[in-house]
Design a protein around this motif. Structure first.
Motif, PDB file in Angstrom:
ATOM      1  N   LEU A  40      29.323   3.083 -13.013  1.00  0.00           N
ATOM      2  CA  LEU A  40      27.942   3.567 -13.066  1.00  0.00           C
ATOM      3  C   LEU A  40      27.069   2.891 -12.024  1.00  0.00           C
ATOM      4  N   VAL A  41      27.253   1.593 -11.841  1.00  0.00           N
ATOM      5  CA  VAL A  41      26.489   0.881 -10.808  1.00  0.00           C
ATOM      6  C   VAL A  41      26.843   1.430  -9.428  1.00  0.00           C
ATOM      7  N   ALA A  42      28.133   1.656  -9.177  1.00  0.00           N
ATOM      8  CA  ALA A  42      28.559   2.182  -7.876  1.00  0.00           C
ATOM      9  C   ALA A  42      27.987   3.568  -7.612  1.00  0.00           C
ATOM     10  N   LEU A  43      27.869   4.372  -8.658  1.00  0.00           N
ATOM     11  CA  LEU A  43      27.361   5.733  -8.479  1.00  0.00           C
ATOM     12  C   LEU A  43      25.843   5.804  -8.383  1.00  0.00           C
ATOM     13  N   LEU A  44      25.153   4.948  -9.094  1.00  0.00           N
ATOM     14  CA  LEU A  44      23.704   5.089  -9.225  1.00  0.00           C
ATOM     15  C   LEU A  44      22.875   4.202  -8.301  1.00  0.00           C
ATOM     16  N   THR A  45      23.497   3.242  -7.638  1.00  0.00           N
ATOM     17  CA  THR A  45      22.724   2.343  -6.790  1.00  0.00           C
ATOM     18  C   THR A  45      22.350   3.007  -5.471  1.00  0.00           C
ATOM     19  N   ARG A  46      21.284   2.533  -4.872  1.00  0.00           N
ATOM     20  CA  ARG A  46      20.834   3.071  -3.583  1.00  0.00           C
ATOM     21  C   ARG A  46      21.291   2.199  -2.411  1.00  0.00           C
ATOM     22  N   GLN A  47      21.703   0.962  -2.662  1.00  0.00           N
ATOM     23  CA  GLN A  47      22.160   0.068  -1.602  1.00  0.00           C
ATOM     24  C   GLN A  47      23.666   0.237  -1.397  1.00  0.00           C
ATOM     25  N   THR A  48      24.068   0.397  -0.162  1.00  0.00           N
ATOM     26  CA  THR A  48      25.476   0.620   0.148  1.00  0.00           C
ATOM     27  C   THR A  48      26.324  -0.603  -0.181  1.00  0.00           C
ATOM     28  N   ALA A  49      25.827  -1.789   0.142  1.00  0.00           N
ATOM     29  CA  ALA A  49      26.602  -3.002  -0.123  1.00  0.00           C
ATOM     30  C   ALA A  49      26.833  -3.197  -1.615  1.00  0.00           C
ATOM     31  N   THR A  50      25.847  -2.906  -2.419  1.00  0.00           N
ATOM     32  CA  THR A  50      25.999  -3.023  -3.873  1.00  0.00           C
ATOM     33  C   THR A  50      27.024  -2.019  -4.389  1.00  0.00           C
ATOM     34  N   VAL A  62      29.581  -0.799  -2.726  1.00  0.00           N
ATOM     35  CA  VAL A  62      30.913  -1.249  -2.296  1.00  0.00           C
ATOM     36  C   VAL A  62      31.399  -2.392  -3.182  1.00  0.00           C
ATOM     37  N   LEU A  63      30.515  -3.343  -3.490  1.00  0.00           N
ATOM     38  CA  LEU A  63      30.899  -4.452  -4.364  1.00  0.00           C
ATOM     39  C   LEU A  63      31.212  -3.964  -5.774  1.00  0.00           C
ATOM     40  N   ALA A  64      30.456  -3.008  -6.267  1.00  0.00           N
ATOM     41  CA  ALA A  64      30.725  -2.464  -7.602  1.00  0.00           C
ATOM     42  C   ALA A  64      32.060  -1.729  -7.631  1.00  0.00           C
ATOM     43  N   ALA A  65      32.396  -1.028  -6.565  1.00  0.00           N
ATOM     44  CA  ALA A  65      33.693  -0.347  -6.493  1.00  0.00           C
ATOM     45  C   ALA A  65      34.833  -1.368  -6.451  1.00  0.00           C
ATOM     46  N   PHE A  83      35.656  -1.412   3.906  1.00  0.00           N
ATOM     47  CA  PHE A  83      34.334  -0.811   3.762  1.00  0.00           C
ATOM     48  C   PHE A  83      33.271  -1.661   4.449  1.00  0.00           C
ATOM     49  N   PHE A  84      33.291  -2.973   4.217  1.00  0.00           N
ATOM     50  CA  PHE A  84      32.297  -3.845   4.842  1.00  0.00           C
ATOM     51  C   PHE A  84      32.491  -3.939   6.353  1.00  0.00           C
ATOM     52  N   TYR A  85      33.742  -3.924   6.810  1.00  0.00           N
ATOM     53  CA  TYR A  85      34.007  -3.954   8.246  1.00  0.00           C
ATOM     54  C   TYR A  85      33.440  -2.712   8.933  1.00  0.00           C
ATOM     55  N   VAL A  86      33.720  -1.552   8.372  1.00  0.00           N
ATOM     56  CA  VAL A  86      33.221  -0.301   8.955  1.00  0.00           C
ATOM     57  C   VAL A  86      31.703  -0.235   8.860  1.00  0.00           C
ATOM     58  N   LEU A  87      31.150  -0.691   7.756  1.00  0.00           N
ATOM     59  CA  LEU A  87      29.696  -0.713   7.605  1.00  0.00           C
ATOM     60  C   LEU A  87      29.049  -1.602   8.667  1.00  0.00           C
ATOM     61  N   GLY A  88      29.670  -2.735   8.956  1.00  0.00           N
ATOM     62  CA  GLY A  88      29.163  -3.602  10.016  1.00  0.00           C
ATOM     63  C   GLY A  88      29.272  -2.970  11.391  1.00  0.00           C
ATOM     64  N   ARG A  89      30.371  -2.271  11.641  1.00  0.00           N
ATOM     65  CA  ARG A  89      30.537  -1.584  12.932  1.00  0.00           C
ATOM     66  C   ARG A  89      29.517  -0.470  13.104  1.00  0.00           C
ATOM     67  N   ILE A  90      29.246   0.261  12.035  1.00  0.00           N
ATOM     68  CA  ILE A  90      28.264   1.346  12.113  1.00  0.00           C
ATOM     69  C   ILE A  90      26.880   0.787  12.387  1.00  0.00           C
ATOM     70  N   ARG A  91      26.531  -0.292  11.725  1.00  0.00           N
ATOM     71  CA  ARG A  91      25.213  -0.896  11.932  1.00  0.00           C
ATOM     72  C   ARG A  91      25.060  -1.437  13.343  1.00  0.00           C
ATOM     73  N   ARG A  92      26.154  -2.001  13.905  1.00  0.00           N
ATOM     74  CA  ARG A  92      26.081  -2.492  15.282  1.00  0.00           C
ATOM     75  C   ARG A  92      25.922  -1.361  16.262  1.00  0.00           C
ATOM     76  N   GLU A  93      26.563  -0.227  16.015  1.00  0.00           N
ATOM     77  CA  GLU A  93      26.447   0.926  16.890  1.00  0.00           C
ATOM     78  C   GLU A  93      25.031   1.503  16.839  1.00  0.00           C
ATOM     79  N   ASP A  94      24.393   1.435  15.671  1.00  0.00           N
ATOM     80  CA  ASP A  94      23.008   1.945  15.547  1.00  0.00           C
ATOM     81  C   ASP A  94      22.026   1.093  16.343  1.00  0.00           C
ATOM     82  N   LYS A  95      22.295  -0.200  16.480  1.00  0.00           N
ATOM     83  CA  LYS A  95      21.382  -1.100  17.207  1.00  0.00           C
ATOM     84  C   LYS A  95      21.462  -0.916  18.704  1.00  0.00           C
TER      85      LYS A  95
END
Length: 83
Positions: free
Chosen positions: A20-30, A32-35, A70-82
């Protein structure tokens, strides 16, 4: 009620809560941790159900590797956005 049944019910309730936390949260990191926590609860449940080989696989792949990826790809995506 035996101790095994109680532990199984608690593990199942933890899995439902983490899902439920993984489905209902708005933060991506939260999410991923819940999953990852959901997968960790699943591996404990497999140990309780006397399937240690499945539990080790779930802990290694589901909790560890997938969460890391998940965290590795999330970090790569954020670096590409910058850039």
């Amino acid at each position: 009620m035996t101790l095994l049944m109680l532990a199984t019910l608690l593990c199942g309730a933890g899995m439902i809560g983490a899902a439920l936390v993984a489905l209902l949260t708005r933060q991506t990191a939260t999410a991923v941790l819940a999953a990852g926590l959901l997968s960790l609860f699943a591996s404990v449940l497999f140990v309780l159900l006397a399937a240690p080989d499945v539990a080790m696989t779930e802990a290694a792949i589901g909790s560890g590797l997938t969460t890391f990826l998940f965290f590795y790809v999330l970090g790569r995506i954020r670096r590409e956005d910058k850039k």
